[in-house]
Design a protein around this motif. Structure first.
Motif, PDB file in Angstrom:
ATOM      1  N   GLY A 143       0.811  -1.217   0.000  1.00 40.27           N
ATOM      2  CA  GLY A 143       0.000   0.000   0.000  1.00 40.27           C
ATOM      3  C   GLY A 143       0.842   1.265   0.000  1.00 40.27           C
ATOM      4  N   ILE A 144       2.153   1.092   0.142  1.00 43.61           N
ATOM      5  CA  ILE A 144       3.106   2.193   0.034  1.00 43.61           C
ATOM      6  C   ILE A 144       2.855   3.040  -1.217  1.00 43.61           C
ATOM      7  CG2 ILE A 144       4.686   0.645  -1.131  1.00 43.61           C
ATOM      8  CD1 ILE A 144       6.996   2.079  -0.340  1.00 43.61           C
ATOM      9  N   ILE A 145       2.398   2.394  -2.269  1.00 48.45           N
ATOM     10  CA  ILE A 145       2.172   3.070  -3.547  1.00 48.45           C
ATOM     11  C   ILE A 145       1.155   4.195  -3.392  1.00 48.45           C
ATOM     12  CG2 ILE A 145       1.330   2.737  -5.917  1.00 48.45           C
ATOM     13  CD1 ILE A 145       2.315  -0.230  -5.524  1.00 48.45           C
ATOM     14  N   ILE A 146       0.116   3.941  -2.610  1.00 46.04           N
ATOM     15  CA  ILE A 146      -0.934   4.936  -2.410  1.00 46.04           C
ATOM     16  C   ILE A 146      -0.376   6.174  -1.723  1.00 46.04           C
ATOM     17  CG2 ILE A 146      -3.150   5.400  -1.279  1.00 46.04           C
ATOM     18  CD1 ILE A 146      -3.731   2.386  -1.467  1.00 46.04           C
ATOM     19  N   SER A 147       0.376   5.983  -0.650  1.00 46.27           N
ATOM     20  CA  SER A 147       0.937   7.114   0.089  1.00 46.27           C
ATOM     21  C   SER A 147       2.005   7.858  -0.706  1.00 46.27           C
ATOM     22  CB  SER A 147       1.543   6.622   1.416  1.00 46.27           C
ATOM     23  OG  SER A 147       0.555   6.135   2.275  1.00 46.27           O
ATOM     24  N   THR A 148       2.855   7.097  -1.384  1.00 51.50           N
ATOM     25  CA  THR A 148       3.961   7.721  -2.117  1.00 51.50           C
ATOM     26  C   THR A 148       3.465   8.604  -3.254  1.00 51.50           C
ATOM     27  OG1 THR A 148       5.369   5.823  -1.594  1.00 51.50           O
ATOM     28  CG2 THR A 148       6.089   7.273  -3.368  1.00 51.50           C
ATOM     29  N   LEU A 149       2.611   8.039  -4.099  1.00 55.73           N
ATOM     30  CA  LEU A 149       2.075   8.831  -5.211  1.00 55.73           C
ATOM     31  C   LEU A 149       1.113   9.902  -4.719  1.00 55.73           C
ATOM     32  CD1 LEU A 149       1.469   6.043  -7.886  1.00 55.73           C
ATOM     33  CD2 LEU A 149       3.430   7.560  -7.631  1.00 55.73           C
ATOM     34  N   GLY A 150       0.355   9.595  -3.654  1.00 55.18           N
ATOM     35  CA  GLY A 150      -0.568  10.581  -3.097  1.00 55.18           C
ATOM     36  C   GLY A 150       0.158  11.779  -2.533  1.00 55.18           C
ATOM     37  N   GLY A 151       1.319  11.543  -1.909  1.00 54.25           N
ATOM     38  CA  GLY A 151       2.102  12.643  -1.366  1.00 54.25           C
ATOM     39  C   GLY A 151       2.547  13.612  -2.443  1.00 54.25           C
ATOM     40  N   ILE A 152       2.851  13.077  -3.615  1.00 58.90           N
ATOM     41  CA  ILE A 152       3.317  13.918  -4.723  1.00 58.90           C
ATOM     42  C   ILE A 152       2.157  14.609  -5.442  1.00 58.90           C
ATOM     43  CG2 ILE A 152       4.485  13.895  -6.968  1.00 58.90           C
ATOM     44  CD1 ILE A 152       6.155  11.535  -5.906  1.00 58.90           C
ATOM     45  N   PHE A 153       1.143  13.827  -5.827  1.00 63.76           N
ATOM     46  CA  PHE A 153       0.080  14.360  -6.684  1.00 63.76           C
ATOM     47  C   PHE A 153      -1.121  14.945  -5.931  1.00 63.76           C
ATOM     48  CE2 PHE A 153       2.214  11.065  -9.303  1.00 63.76           C
ATOM     49  CZ  PHE A 153       2.699  11.908 -10.306  1.00 63.76           C
ATOM     50  N   ILE A 154      -1.307  14.560  -4.660  1.00 60.60           N
ATOM     51  CA  ILE A 154      -2.431  15.102  -3.890  1.00 60.60           C
ATOM     52  C   ILE A 154      -1.971  16.159  -2.891  1.00 60.60           C
ATOM     53  CG2 ILE A 154      -4.288  14.552  -2.263  1.00 60.60           C
ATOM     54  CD1 ILE A 154      -4.500  11.806  -3.541  1.00 60.60           C
ATOM     55  N   LEU A 155      -0.901  15.846  -2.149  1.00 61.85           N
ATOM     56  CA  LEU A 155      -0.386  16.818  -1.184  1.00 61.85           C
ATOM     57  C   LEU A 155       0.538  17.840  -1.829  1.00 61.85           C
ATOM     58  CD1 LEU A 155       0.407  14.492   1.873  1.00 61.85           C
ATOM     59  CD2 LEU A 155      -1.667  15.816   1.408  1.00 61.85           C
ATOM     60  N   GLY A 156       0.952  17.585  -3.064  1.00 65.50           N
ATOM     61  CA  GLY A 156       1.768  18.549  -3.796  1.00 65.50           C
ATOM     62  C   GLY A 156       3.216  18.624  -3.352  1.00 65.50           C
ATOM     63  N   GLU A 157       3.776  17.537  -2.815  1.00 71.94           N
ATOM     64  CA  GLU A 157       5.182  17.536  -2.423  1.00 71.94           C
ATOM     65  C   GLU A 157       6.051  17.619  -3.681  1.00 71.94           C
ATOM     66  OE1 GLU A 157       4.545  14.844   1.610  1.00 71.94           O
ATOM     67  OE2 GLU A 157       5.670  14.032  -0.078  1.00 71.94           O
ATOM     68  N   LYS A 158       7.031  18.504  -3.649  1.00 70.59           N
ATOM     69  CA  LYS A 158       7.825  18.782  -4.841  1.00 70.59           C
ATOM     70  C   LYS A 158       8.779  17.645  -5.165  1.00 70.59           C
ATOM     71  CE  LYS A 158       7.655  23.831  -4.386  1.00 70.59           C
ATOM     72  NZ  LYS A 158       8.448  25.070  -4.251  1.00 70.59           N
ATOM     73  N   ARG A 159       8.722  17.191  -6.400  1.00 69.70           N
ATOM     74  CA  ARG A 159       9.653  16.190  -6.934  1.00 69.70           C
ATOM     75  C   ARG A 159       9.963  16.571  -8.377  1.00 69.70           C
ATOM     76  NH1 ARG A 159      10.665  11.009  -4.786  1.00 69.70           N
ATOM     77  NH2 ARG A 159      10.281  11.046  -2.560  1.00 69.70           N
ATOM     78  N   SER A 160      11.212  16.372  -8.799  1.00 68.73           N
ATOM     79  CA  SER A 160      11.583  16.633 -10.187  1.00 68.73           C
ATOM     80  C   SER A 160      11.036  15.512 -11.065  1.00 68.73           C
ATOM     81  CB  SER A 160      13.106  16.697 -10.311  1.00 68.73           C
ATOM     82  OG  SER A 160      13.676  15.427 -10.037  1.00 68.73           O
ATOM     83  N   LYS A 161      11.096  15.721 -12.383  1.00 68.87           N
ATOM     84  CA  LYS A 161      10.614  14.691 -13.305  1.00 68.87           C
ATOM     85  C   LYS A 161      11.401  13.392 -13.132  1.00 68.87           C
ATOM     86  CE  LYS A 161       8.914  17.842 -16.900  1.00 68.87           C
ATOM     87  NZ  LYS A 161       9.043  18.276 -18.323  1.00 68.87           N
ATOM     88  N   LYS A 162      12.711  13.547 -12.924  1.00 68.68           N
ATOM     89  CA  LYS A 162      13.563  12.369 -12.722  1.00 68.68           C
ATOM     90  C   LYS A 162      13.139  11.621 -11.466  1.00 68.68           C
ATOM     91  CE  LYS A 162      17.957  12.788 -13.473  1.00 68.68           C
ATOM     92  NZ  LYS A 162      19.397  13.145 -13.309  1.00 68.68           N
ATOM     93  N   GLU A 163      12.842  12.358 -10.393  1.00 66.93           N
ATOM     94  CA  GLU A 163      12.436  11.734  -9.137  1.00 66.93           C
ATOM     95  C   GLU A 163      11.084  11.031  -9.273  1.00 66.93           C
ATOM     96  OE1 GLU A 163      14.616  14.552  -5.790  1.00 66.93           O
ATOM     97  OE2 GLU A 163      12.687  15.162  -6.614  1.00 66.93           O
ATOM     98  N   ILE A 164      10.176  11.619 -10.050  1.00 65.15           N
ATOM     99  CA  ILE A 164       8.860  10.999 -10.270  1.00 65.15           C
ATOM    100  C   ILE A 164       9.027   9.665 -11.009  1.00 65.15           C
ATOM    101  CG2 ILE A 164       6.659  11.203 -11.498  1.00 65.15           C
ATOM    102  CD1 ILE A 164       6.726  14.187 -10.877  1.00 65.15           C
ATOM    103  N   ILE A 165       9.960   9.640 -11.982  1.00 60.98           N
ATOM    104  CA  ILE A 165      10.244   8.390 -12.706  1.00 60.98           C
ATOM    105  C   ILE A 165      10.780   7.340 -11.743  1.00 60.98           C
ATOM    106  CG2 ILE A 165      11.730   7.313 -14.437  1.00 60.98           C
ATOM    107  CD1 ILE A 165      11.581   9.929 -16.033  1.00 60.98           C
ATOM    108  N   TRP A 166      11.670   7.766 -10.840  1.00 59.12           N
ATOM    109  CA  TRP A 166      12.206   6.835  -9.836  1.00 59.12           C
ATOM    110  C   TRP A 166      11.096   6.303  -8.941  1.00 59.12           C
ATOM    111  CZ3 TRP A 166      16.897  10.401  -8.367  1.00 59.12           C
ATOM    112  CH2 TRP A 166      17.911  10.226  -9.320  1.00 59.12           C
ATOM    113  N   VAL A 167      10.181   7.197  -8.562  1.00 55.68           N
ATOM    114  CA  VAL A 167       9.073   6.801  -7.685  1.00 55.68           C
ATOM    115  C   VAL A 167       8.201   5.744  -8.367  1.00 55.68           C
ATOM    116  CG1 VAL A 167       6.891   7.573  -6.691  1.00 55.68           C
ATOM    117  CG2 VAL A 167       8.961   8.914  -6.327  1.00 55.68           C
ATOM    118  N   ILE A 168       7.833   6.003  -9.616  1.00 58.86           N
ATOM    119  CA  ILE A 168       6.979   5.062 -10.343  1.00 58.86           C
ATOM    120  C   ILE A 168       7.695   3.727 -10.537  1.00 58.86           C
ATOM    121  CG2 ILE A 168       5.818   4.616 -12.542  1.00 58.86           C
ATOM    122  CD1 ILE A 168       5.291   7.622 -12.749  1.00 58.86           C
ATOM    123  N   SER A 169       8.993   3.794 -10.868  1.00 60.19           N
ATOM    124  CA  SER A 169       9.781   2.558 -11.035  1.00 60.19           C
ATOM    125  C   SER A 169       9.851   1.784  -9.723  1.00 60.19           C
ATOM    126  CB  SER A 169      11.200   2.898 -11.505  1.00 60.19           C
ATOM    127  OG  SER A 169      11.168   3.568 -12.752  1.00 60.19           O
ATOM    128  N   GLY A 170      10.036   2.515  -8.632  1.00 52.74           N
ATOM    129  CA  GLY A 170      10.087   1.875  -7.331  1.00 52.74           C
ATOM    130  C   GLY A 170       8.769   1.212  -6.973  1.00 52.74           C
TER     131      GLY A 170
END
Length: 284
Positions: A241-268
């Protein structure tokens, strides 16, 4: 059925930090509100099912609940230093390592050579995915580095609490229905004592009763999964369920991540899913 229970836990627990951050409040009121919700849930569940609870079961369950408070309040506290999308993956990796270590070495849950090989690969995939989601695209400032150190230190304390909370129930072979009320009582008392001087009685603790109800649902399904598929498999699957919190933190809470970091997050996240599915095959 054990795998289904564990996956329900994943959905519930994966949304807790995200929902709690949206509801607001500091980690004292967030933790206290969660324990209120968990206590209400457990009382209703107790009168519906009416499980037989001995003094030993009550004592161990309550102690388990206190350790949960240590785990949860420190996870909430680490958000202030690292943010939801970083602390959840790191926390997950630490918990997986601890619970799997106990499950395999102490409880001997992986018996065949095939289970051991698949299990090790799966754990490596999940931990690797967790680390990948926490990578930074550029060198951080001195303040960022200090926050990282503080956040990880707090997460280590959190991990000890979480792992002990799960292992105690498995060690004494307490069923989910027997454990749910004693655990909630221990959680409530522990949260009250640890947060009392910080005045946790406020509107935010009332709001976070919702997160307590969500957590309780996930806790019950995890406890039901433990005797069916073991601690290593059930807890590992529950952490997808980590996926929900990780992506939610970026796209819902608006935590700043670069494009490269977003790719790493999705890959992870993909690695975590793969590892979770593989763990489903380690229980013969």
């Amino acid at each position: 059925m054990g795998i289904v229970w564990a996956l329900i836990t994943a959905v519930c627990w994966g949304s807790i930090v995200l929902v709690s951050e949206k509801l607001g409040g500091d980690f004292h009121s967030q933790t206290f509100g969660m324990t209120l919700g968990a206590l209400l849930f457990s009382i209703v569940a107790f009168f519906v099912v009416q499980p037989h609870i001995t003094m030993t079961v009550f004592a161990i369950g309550a102690i388990s609940g206190v350790f949960w408070v240590i785990g949860q309040r420190n996870q909430f506290a680490s958000v202030d230093y690292l943010g939801v999308s970083k602390i959840v993956p790191l926390s997950t990796g630490m918990q997986l390592f601890g619970t799997t270590l106990f499950g395999v070495i102490v409880f001997h849950e992986w018996k065949t050579k095939t289970e051991i090989i698949i299990g090790i690969i799966a754990i490596c995939a999940i931990v690797g995915g967790a680390l990948l989601t926490s990578l930074r695209g550029k060198k951080g400032s001195e303040e960022d580095n200090q926050n990282l150190k503080k956040g990880i230190t707090i997460l280590l304390i959190s991990t000890v609490g979480y792992v002990t909370y799960v292992v105690l129930i498995r060690w004494f072979e307490i069923s989910g229905w027997e454990a749910i009320l004693p655990q909630a009582v221990g959680m409530f008392i522990g949260a009250l004592i640890m947060s009392f001087k910080h005045k946790p009685f406020n509107k935010y603790s009332v709001r976070n009763i919702l997160t307590g109800l969500i957590w309780s649902t996930g806790n019950l399904t995890l406890l039901l999964a433990l005797p069916l598929i073991g601690i290593a498999t059930s807890f590992s699957l529950s952490q997808t369920g980590i996926i929900i919190s990780t992506l939610g933190g970026i796209f819902i809470l608006g935590e700043k991540r670069s494009k490269k970091e977003i790719i790493w997050v999705i890959s992870g996240c993909v690695l975590i899913i793969v590892g979770g599915v593989m763990l489903g095959y380690t229980k013969s």
